[in-house]
Motif scaffolding. Structure first.
Motif, PDB file in Angstrom:
ATOM      1  N   THR A  76       0.850  -1.183   0.000  1.00  0.00           N
ATOM      2  CA  THR A  76       0.000   0.000   0.000  1.00  0.00           C
ATOM      3  C   THR A  76       0.886   1.233   0.000  1.00  0.00           C
ATOM      4  OG1 THR A  76      -1.774  -1.151   1.147  1.00  0.00           O
ATOM      5  CG2 THR A  76      -1.832   1.258   1.200  1.00  0.00           C
ATOM      6  N   ALA A  77       0.820   1.974  -1.103  1.00  0.00           N
ATOM      7  CA  ALA A  77       1.565   3.224  -1.246  1.00  0.00           C
ATOM      8  C   ALA A  77       0.615   4.376  -0.955  1.00  0.00           C
ATOM      9  CB  ALA A  77       2.127   3.348  -2.649  1.00  0.00           C
ATOM     10  N   THR A  78       1.119   5.363  -0.209  1.00  0.00           N
ATOM     11  CA  THR A  78       0.324   6.537   0.149  1.00  0.00           C
ATOM     12  C   THR A  78       1.162   7.783  -0.054  1.00  0.00           C
ATOM     13  OG1 THR A  78      -0.866   5.260   1.820  1.00  0.00           O
ATOM     14  CG2 THR A  78      -0.975   7.664   2.022  1.00  0.00           C
ATOM     15  N   LEU A  93       5.060  16.590  -0.593  1.00  0.00           N
ATOM     16  CA  LEU A  93       4.301  15.399  -0.209  1.00  0.00           C
ATOM     17  C   LEU A  93       5.206  14.377   0.460  1.00  0.00           C
ATOM     18  CD1 LEU A  93       3.165  16.233  -3.376  1.00  0.00           C
ATOM     19  CD2 LEU A  93       1.354  14.863  -2.393  1.00  0.00           C
ATOM     20  N   ALA A  94       4.658  13.688   1.456  1.00  0.00           N
ATOM     21  CA  ALA A  94       5.322  12.550   2.077  1.00  0.00           C
ATOM     22  C   ALA A  94       4.867  11.292   1.349  1.00  0.00           C
ATOM     23  CB  ALA A  94       4.957  12.461   3.557  1.00  0.00           C
ATOM     24  N   CYS A  95       5.789  10.368   1.135  1.00  0.00           N
ATOM     25  CA  CYS A  95       5.502   9.109   0.448  1.00  0.00           C
ATOM     26  C   CYS A  95       5.797   7.957   1.405  1.00  0.00           C
ATOM     27  CB  CYS A  95       6.384   8.958  -0.792  1.00  0.00           C
ATOM     28  SG  CYS A  95       6.267  10.308  -1.966  1.00  0.00           S
ATOM     29  N   GLY A 108       9.639   8.459   1.748  1.00  0.00           N
ATOM     30  CA  GLY A 108      10.295   9.469   0.933  1.00  0.00           C
ATOM     31  C   GLY A 108       9.529  10.770   0.916  1.00  0.00           C
ATOM     32  N   ARG A 109       9.993  11.667   0.055  1.00  0.00           N
ATOM     33  CA  ARG A 109       9.402  12.988  -0.101  1.00  0.00           C
ATOM     34  C   ARG A 109       9.342  13.299  -1.580  1.00  0.00           C
ATOM     35  NH1 ARG A 109       7.416  14.865   4.208  1.00  0.00           N
ATOM     36  NH2 ARG A 109       7.303  16.874   3.210  1.00  0.00           N
ATOM     37  N   ALA A 110       8.401  14.133  -1.959  1.00  0.00           N
ATOM     38  CA  ALA A 110       8.304  14.596  -3.337  1.00  0.00           C
ATOM     39  C   ALA A 110       7.981  16.090  -3.334  1.00  0.00           C
ATOM     40  CB  ALA A 110       7.215  13.830  -4.088  1.00  0.00           C
TER      41      ALA A 110
END
Length: 126
Positions: A76-78, A93-95, A108-110
């Motif tokens: 599950t990716a969020t 965004l936080a990943c 991670g971060r985007a």
């Protein structure tokens, strides 16, 4: 309008055929765990299609892999909007990707550039 705290998620399990197809494209030998680029692809799908969505440009993305993902394991990716800078059309965004048992697979971060008109320049984002 987007607000900090907005989230989007998806769940996917990779099959042996998925790993074989990735190996054929990349030249890597197929393994028994999900290659890290396929985990990153889950975030790419979310960022480009759901949050922030179409027309978004990638400026920077970092990922840290904490544990291997198993074949056929539901992942599950969020992505979660953590900061919105409307005056610059930027979204942070936080990943996060979790395995079936809740173990941390990847974080991670985007940093994304939002398309024109996607955010109100006078929006209160506090």
């Amino acid at each position: 309008m987007m607000r900090p705290g907005d989230r989007a998620s998806l769940t996917r399990a990779y099959t042996a055929a998925d790993l074989a197809a990735f190996a054929a494209l990349s030249g890597a030998a197929p393994g028994d765990t999900v290659p890290e680029p396929l985990i990153g692809a889950l975030f790419s799908c979310l960022l480009g299609t759901r949050l922030p969505g179409p027309g978004t440009g990638w400026l920077k993305q970092t990922l840290h892999h904490h544990a291997p993902a198993r074949l056929l394991e539901p992942l599950t990716a969020t992505v979660e909007l953590t900061r919105l800078r409307p005056e610059k059309r930027l979204a942070d965004l936080a990943c996060t990707c979790l395995g079936a048992d809740g173990r941390l697979i990847c974080t991670g971060r985007a940093l994304m550039l939002l398309p024109p008109g996607c955010v109100d320049l006078h929006q209160d984002v506090s």
